[in-house]
Design an enzyme around this catalytic site. Structure first.
Site, PDB file in Angstrom:
ATOM      1  N   LYS A  45       0.844  -1.193   0.000  1.00 51.30           N
ATOM      2  CA  LYS A  45       0.000   0.000   0.000  1.00 51.30           C
ATOM      3  C   LYS A  45       0.883   1.248   0.000  1.00 51.30           C
ATOM      4  O   LYS A  45       1.787   1.375   0.844  1.00 51.30           O
ATOM      5  CB  LYS A  45      -0.887  -0.001   1.245  1.00 51.30           C
ATOM      6  CG  LYS A  45      -1.937  -1.118   1.251  1.00 51.30           C
ATOM      7  CD  LYS A  45      -3.029  -0.857   0.238  1.00 51.30           C
ATOM      8  CE  LYS A  45      -4.214  -1.807   0.412  1.00 51.30           C
ATOM      9  NZ  LYS A  45      -5.257  -1.568  -0.594  1.00 51.30           N
ATOM     10  N   ASP A  74      -9.265  -0.474  -9.707  1.00 52.16           N
ATOM     11  CA  ASP A  74     -10.019  -0.993  -8.555  1.00 52.16           C
ATOM     12  C   ASP A  74     -11.220  -0.081  -8.279  1.00 52.16           C
ATOM     13  O   ASP A  74     -12.330  -0.355  -8.750  1.00 52.16           O
ATOM     14  CB  ASP A  74      -9.097  -1.116  -7.332  1.00 52.16           C
ATOM     15  CG  ASP A  74      -9.809  -1.713  -6.125  1.00 52.16           C
ATOM     16  OD1 ASP A  74     -10.966  -2.133  -6.266  1.00 52.16           O
ATOM     17  OD2 ASP A  74      -9.218  -1.754  -5.024  1.00 52.16           O
ATOM     18  N   GLU A  87      -1.931  -0.601  -8.931  1.00 53.36           N
ATOM     19  CA  GLU A  87      -3.383  -0.583  -8.769  1.00 53.36           C
ATOM     20  C   GLU A  87      -3.888   0.824  -8.448  1.00 53.36           C
ATOM     21  O   GLU A  87      -3.331   1.522  -7.609  1.00 53.36           O
ATOM     22  CB  GLU A  87      -3.736  -1.549  -7.623  1.00 53.36           C
ATOM     23  CG  GLU A  87      -5.217  -1.686  -7.350  1.00 53.36           C
ATOM     24  CD  GLU A  87      -5.505  -2.856  -6.405  1.00 53.36           C
ATOM     25  OE1 GLU A  87      -4.636  -3.740  -6.248  1.00 53.36           O
ATOM     26  OE2 GLU A  87      -6.593  -2.865  -5.824  1.00 53.36           O
ATOM     27  N   LYS A 124     -14.396  -6.996  -6.875  1.00 50.37           N
ATOM     28  CA  LYS A 124     -14.703  -7.240  -5.460  1.00 50.37           C
ATOM     29  C   LYS A 124     -16.215  -7.369  -5.335  1.00 50.37           C
ATOM     30  O   LYS A 124     -16.949  -6.524  -5.856  1.00 50.37           O
ATOM     31  CB  LYS A 124     -14.208  -6.088  -4.581  1.00 50.37           C
ATOM     32  CG  LYS A 124     -12.700  -5.945  -4.537  1.00 50.37           C
ATOM     33  CD  LYS A 124     -12.277  -4.745  -3.715  1.00 50.37           C
ATOM     34  CE  LYS A 124     -10.758  -4.623  -3.704  1.00 50.37           C
ATOM     35  NZ  LYS A 124     -10.318  -3.328  -3.155  1.00 50.37           N
ATOM     36  N   ASP A 141      -0.341  -0.794  -4.656  1.00 55.68           N
ATOM     37  CA  ASP A 141      -1.693  -0.218  -4.644  1.00 55.68           C
ATOM     38  C   ASP A 141      -1.652   1.199  -4.101  1.00 55.68           C
ATOM     39  O   ASP A 141      -1.387   1.411  -2.921  1.00 55.68           O
ATOM     40  CB  ASP A 141      -2.631  -1.083  -3.787  1.00 55.68           C
ATOM     41  CG  ASP A 141      -4.093  -0.662  -3.920  1.00 55.68           C
ATOM     42  OD1 ASP A 141      -4.364   0.355  -4.597  1.00 55.68           O
ATOM     43  OD2 ASP A 141      -4.965  -1.350  -3.355  1.00 55.68           O
TER      44      ASP A 141
HETATM   45 MG    MG Z   1      -7.160  -1.624  -4.169  1.00 56.32          MG
END
Ligand code: MG
Length: 362
Positions: free
Chosen positions: A162, A243, A218, A267, A190
């Site tokens: 992240k 995403d 991402e 997701k 991400d």
């Molecule tokens: Mg993500």
């Protein structure tokens, strides 16, 4: 197999360590559970996390959507008439994708149980095993390096890093992590919408030039900035994964038609469940665009539904289903076996989750 009752409960599970992204910091999972009962005695389960900063859904809004809109609409319907159930679910309330996902997975649980087979096989899948990455939260560089090393020591060879909070400083962060874990570990980066388009190109190009070799980057730019996403995608050689820019099948089609990303992160909490997610899989297949199966901060019940979908579709080539690995405890019985990076399917019918606390006796 007719639906007789839909009820909700809450579950709270502490995390091993706080989960930190460019958008939020969380130290426990606090989700809504859904139980769908039928006239045969069969019961299906679902779960939804309130991810307000991404989906807009809160614990209260999920409960209200399930209890006041979805439950009255679906009660009395036959689970085996899946097309009817899913279209009613989609139309009884706008948005509210987390609530819909929880009920969708419970209905799929029942549908597969009525076939006497595990859900991923009912969906036509054959992958008996998946390999997930593990998320490394945003922290000071030495902490992230230590967390990355600990993950590799625990057997994970794919890490989701992240970033997105410190602009170009993220390059040094990722160089340090790459140096610490060596070349054999796949690094997924991400940014959680943390960069602007030109800045993203500069950062990703710097990563490429420094030999960090990210497997993918991402959501580099804000969710609504599809032009920015396309700008980045066209200018870097690292695959760009959308995403937060893609929730619905319609979002996916727009993105695919504009070639705004190289991959799509599916997701269930964004799509509203498996029924809609399958449409994204189909569209992505048409365009030859591979997908990641991801999750929010969810415990094993919701992640299990995502696991079944991922095991059923070859277009899903990347697995980011580390929710259960981040939780300190697992209150559920049954379901796929999570062992470090490996997720192994079982032959239990439906989702395979048999014990769900919080609902008391039927
Ligand atoms: Mg993500």
């Amino acid at each position: 197999m007719k639906i007789t009752r839909i009820t909700t409960a809450e579950c709270q599970i502490p995390l091993r360590t706080p989960f930190k992204t460019a958008l939020r910091t969380v130290d426990s999972v606090h989700d809504l559970l859904v139980r769908v009962e039928t006239d045969t005695g069969a019961v299906g389960y679902g779960e939804a996390p309130p991810t307000a900063v991404i989906t807009g859904d809160t614990l209260g809004s999920i409960r209200t959507a399930v209890e006041e809109f979805i439950a009255p609409t679906l009660t009395g319907l036959d689970v085996q008439e899946l097309d009817t159930v899913m279209n009613r679910l989609d139309r009884c309330i706008l948005k509210n994708t987390s609530a819909k996902a929880a009920v969708d997975m419970a209905v799929y649980d029942l549908f597969a149980q009525s076939c006497g087979r595990p859900l991923y096989k009912v969906l036509g899948g054959a992958k008996g095993e998946l390999r997930t990455d593990l998320t490394i939260s945003v922290n000071p560089v030495p902490v992230m390096v230590a967390d990355a090393k600990a993950a590799v020591d625990a057997g994970f060879d794919i890490l989701k890093i992240k970033v997105g909070k410190e602009g170009l400083a993220d390059v040094e962060r990722l160089k340090a992590i790459r140096a610490a874990v060596g070349p054999g570990v796949r690094l997924r980066v991400d940014a959680n919408q943390g960069w602007q388009a030109k800045q993203a190109v500069r950062i990703i190009t710097a990563l490429e030039d420094a030999g960090v070799d990210p497997e993918l980057v991402e959501q580099p730019v804000p969710a609504h900035d599809l032009d920015g996403l396309a700008y980045v995608t066209a200018r870097v050689s690292t695959p760009v994964l959308a995403d937060e820019s893609v929730f619905s099948p319609a979002d996916a089609l727009t993105l695919l038609q504009r070639h705004a990303a190289d991959m799509i992160n599916i997701k269930l909490m964004k799509t509203g469940g498996i029924w809609q997610a399958l449409k994204i899989c189909a569209a992505a297949e048409v365009y030859g665009v591979p997908c990641m199966m991801g999750c929010m901060l969810e415990s094993k019940l919701a992640v299990t539904a995502a696991v079944h979908l991922a095991a059923a579709r070859s277009v899903i080539t990347c697995i980011d289903l580390d929710g259960p690995s981040l939780c300190k405890t697992d209150p559920f019985t049954g379901g796929p076996v999570f062992e470090g990076p490996v997720i192994r399917m079982t032959d239990a019918p439906g989702l395979g989750i048999t014990g769900v606390p919080g609902f008391g006796e039927v």
